[in-house]
Design an enzyme around this catalytic site. Structure first.
Site, PDB file in Angstrom:
ATOM      1  CG  ASP A  29      -1.901  -1.265   1.274  1.00  0.00           C
ATOM      2  OD1 ASP A  29      -2.230  -1.620   0.183  1.00  0.00           O
ATOM      3  OD2 ASP A  29      -2.359  -1.550   2.300  1.00  0.00           O
ATOM      4  CE  LYS A  51      -3.585  -6.457   1.157  1.00  0.00           C
ATOM      5  NZ  LYS A  51      -4.549  -5.485   0.699  1.00  0.00           N
ATOM      6  CG  LEU A  79      -7.905  -6.211  -8.161  1.00  0.00           C
ATOM      7  CD1 LEU A  79      -8.168  -6.654  -9.627  1.00  0.00           C
ATOM      8  CD2 LEU A  79      -7.294  -4.923  -8.100  1.00  0.00           C
ATOM      9  CE  LYS A  80     -10.705  -5.163   0.696  1.00  0.00           C
ATOM     10  NZ  LYS A  80      -9.316  -4.790   0.494  1.00  0.00           N
ATOM     11  CG  ASP A  83     -20.066  -4.801 -11.647  1.00  0.00           C
ATOM     12  OD1 ASP A  83     -21.109  -4.788 -12.203  1.00  0.00           O
ATOM     13  OD2 ASP A  83     -19.004  -3.771 -11.861  1.00  0.00           O
ATOM     14  CG  ASN A  86     -21.647 -10.637 -18.541  1.00  0.00           C
ATOM     15  OD1 ASN A  86     -21.164 -11.631 -19.020  1.00  0.00           O
ATOM     16  ND2 ASN A  86     -21.510  -9.647 -19.370  1.00  0.00           N
TER      17      ASN A  86
HETATM   18  O1  C5P Z   1      -1.724  -1.415   7.165  1.00  0.00           O
HETATM   19  P1  C5P Z   1      -2.408  -2.689   7.266  1.00  0.00           P
HETATM   20  O2  C5P Z   1      -1.808  -3.710   7.899  1.00  0.00           O
HETATM   21  O3  C5P Z   1      -3.631  -2.131   8.072  1.00  0.00           O
HETATM   22  O4  C5P Z   1      -3.093  -3.213   6.070  1.00  0.00           O
HETATM   23  C1  C5P Z   1      -4.173  -4.215   5.815  1.00  0.00           C
HETATM   24  C2  C5P Z   1      -4.251  -4.465   4.367  1.00  0.00           C
HETATM   25  O5  C5P Z   1      -5.410  -5.578   4.508  1.00  0.00           O
HETATM   26  C3  C5P Z   1      -4.652  -3.515   3.573  1.00  0.00           C
HETATM   27  O6  C5P Z   1      -4.253  -3.586   2.395  1.00  0.00           O
HETATM   28  C4  C5P Z   1      -6.413  -3.478   3.719  1.00  0.00           C
HETATM   29  O7  C5P Z   1      -6.899  -2.891   2.348  1.00  0.00           O
HETATM   30  C5  C5P Z   1      -6.345  -5.134   3.657  1.00  0.00           C
HETATM   31  N1  C5P Z   1      -7.562  -5.535   4.242  1.00  0.00           N
HETATM   32  C6  C5P Z   1      -8.067  -5.224   5.478  1.00  0.00           C
HETATM   33  N2  C5P Z   1      -9.496  -5.771   5.821  1.00  0.00           N
HETATM   34  C7  C5P Z   1     -10.088  -6.549   5.087  1.00  0.00           C
HETATM   35  C8  C5P Z   1      -9.558  -6.882   3.784  1.00  0.00           C
HETATM   36  C9  C5P Z   1      -8.269  -6.192   3.453  1.00  0.00           C
HETATM   37  O8  C5P Z   1      -7.510  -4.588   6.013  1.00  0.00           O
HETATM   38  N3  C5P Z   1     -11.162  -7.082   5.435  1.00  0.00           N
END
Ligand code: C5P
Length: 250
Positions: A29, A51, A79-80, A83, A86
C-alpha cells in the site's frame, strides 16, 4: 533462497506449506510503483506473497503484478470485486490470464457463485477469496451502512455462503477465525488482516491481533501492511514477523 525451516503446517487447515514465510502477505500500500519495487527488493525471500490493492492497481500495479509473477513471486490482487454476474465472470477470466495467486471478491452470494463458475469454466488457478466484513468495520459502522445485525453474525453468514459457493478462502478478522473454522471446514483458507505486532499503532483497524496470536488462532496466512511499510528497516520488521509465525507454529 535459504532452505525452508522444517515445521509441520497446522494440520487443522488445508494450507500446505512448511515454510513460515509462505504465510506472510505484505500489502504493497504505497503511492508509486518505484516504491513498491524497492519494498519487494528489500523484503525478498522473507515475504511469501505481495498484495497489490487499489492504490497501486490504477497506476501500473497490474503490470507490476505480471512482472512479479514472471519472476516467480506469489501475488495477491486485492481488487475486492463486486458487480453484476457477467462483469464478475469476465473479471475473473482476465485475472486468471494474468495468473494471479489470489483475488478478492466481496462475499455476496451471487458474486461468489459467478466468480467460481468463471474460474471453473476457464480452468484458472487463482484462489478466490471472499471478503466477509472489512476489518475496519464495527457494529456501529454496519448500522450506519444500513445493516441491522452485528458484525460477527454477518461474517458467519457470509462464511457459510462462501463455502457453499466453492470459494477457496476468506478474508476475515483474526478474532473471527475460531468461530469460522467449523463453518468453513478444514480446506477453506482463512486469511487475516488487522495484524499488529506488539507496540505498533492500530490505525484504522478496529479488530487487531499480533502475528503469533493470529496464527495460533488458526489463520492460514496473515496480511500485514503498515507495521512493515512504516518501519525504517522493513526487512527486519518482516523477519521478526516470520519469526513470530514460526514460533506460533511449533
Ligand atoms: O496497514 P494494514 O496492516 O492495516 O493493512 C491491511 C491490508 O489488508 C490493507 O491492504 C487492507 O486493504 C487489507 N484488508 C483489510 N481488511 C479486510 C480486507 C483487506 O484490512 N477485510
Amino acid at each position: 533462497m535459504p532452505p525452508a525451516p522444517n515445521h509441520a503446517a497446522k494440520s487443522s487447515t488445508g494450507f500446505q506449506s512448511n515454510d513460515p514465510r509462505d504465510r506472510l502477505i505484505l500489502a504493497l500500500d504505497v503511492p508509486t510503483i518505484a516504491e513498491a519495487e524497492t519494498i519487494v527488493a528489500e523484503t525478498k525471500n522473507v515475504v511469501g506473497v505481495y498484495k497489490i490493492g487499489h492504490q497501486l492497481a490504477f497506476i501500473g500495479g497490474l503490470h507490476l503484478a505480471e512482472r512479479l509473477l514472471d519472476a516467480g513471486q506469489k501475488v495477491f490482487l486485492d481488487l475486492k470485486l463486486l458487480d453484476i454476474d457477467n462483469t464478475i465472470a469476465h473479471g475473473v477470466e482476465s485475472v486468471s490470464k494474468i495468473g494471479a495467486t489470489y483475488l478478492t471478491i466481496h462475499a455476496y452470494p451471487k458474486a461468489m457463485r459467478a466468480a467460481v463458475a468463471a474460474k471453473q469454466a476457464c480452468g484458472g488457478s487463482t484462489s478466490l477469496l471472499g471478503v466477509t466484513v472489512l476489518t475496519s468495520m464495527d457494529d456501529a459502522d454496519l448500522a450506519e451502512a444500513g445493516y441491522a445485525g452485528r458484525v460477527r453474525d454477518l461474517v458467519a453468514m457470509r462464511a457459510g455462503q462462501a463455502r457453499s459457493s466453492g470459494m477457496d478462502g476468506l478474508i476475515c478478522s483474526p478474532e473471527e477465525v475460531a468461530n469460522l473454522r467449523p463453518i468453513v471446514g478444514p480446506d477453506v483458507l482463512l486469511i487475516t488482516p488487522g495484524i499488529r505486532p506488539a507496540g505498533s499503532a492500530a490505525g484504522d483497524q478496529k479488530r487487531v491481533m499480533t502475528p503469533a496470536d493470529a496464527i495460533r488462532a488458526g489463520s492460514d496466512l496473515i496480511v500485514v501492511g503498515r507495521p512493515i511499510l512504516a518501519n525504517p528497516d522493513r526487512r527486519a520488521a518482516a523477519t521478526a514477523i516470520v519469526a513470530e509465525i514460526e514460533a506460533a507454529l511449533r
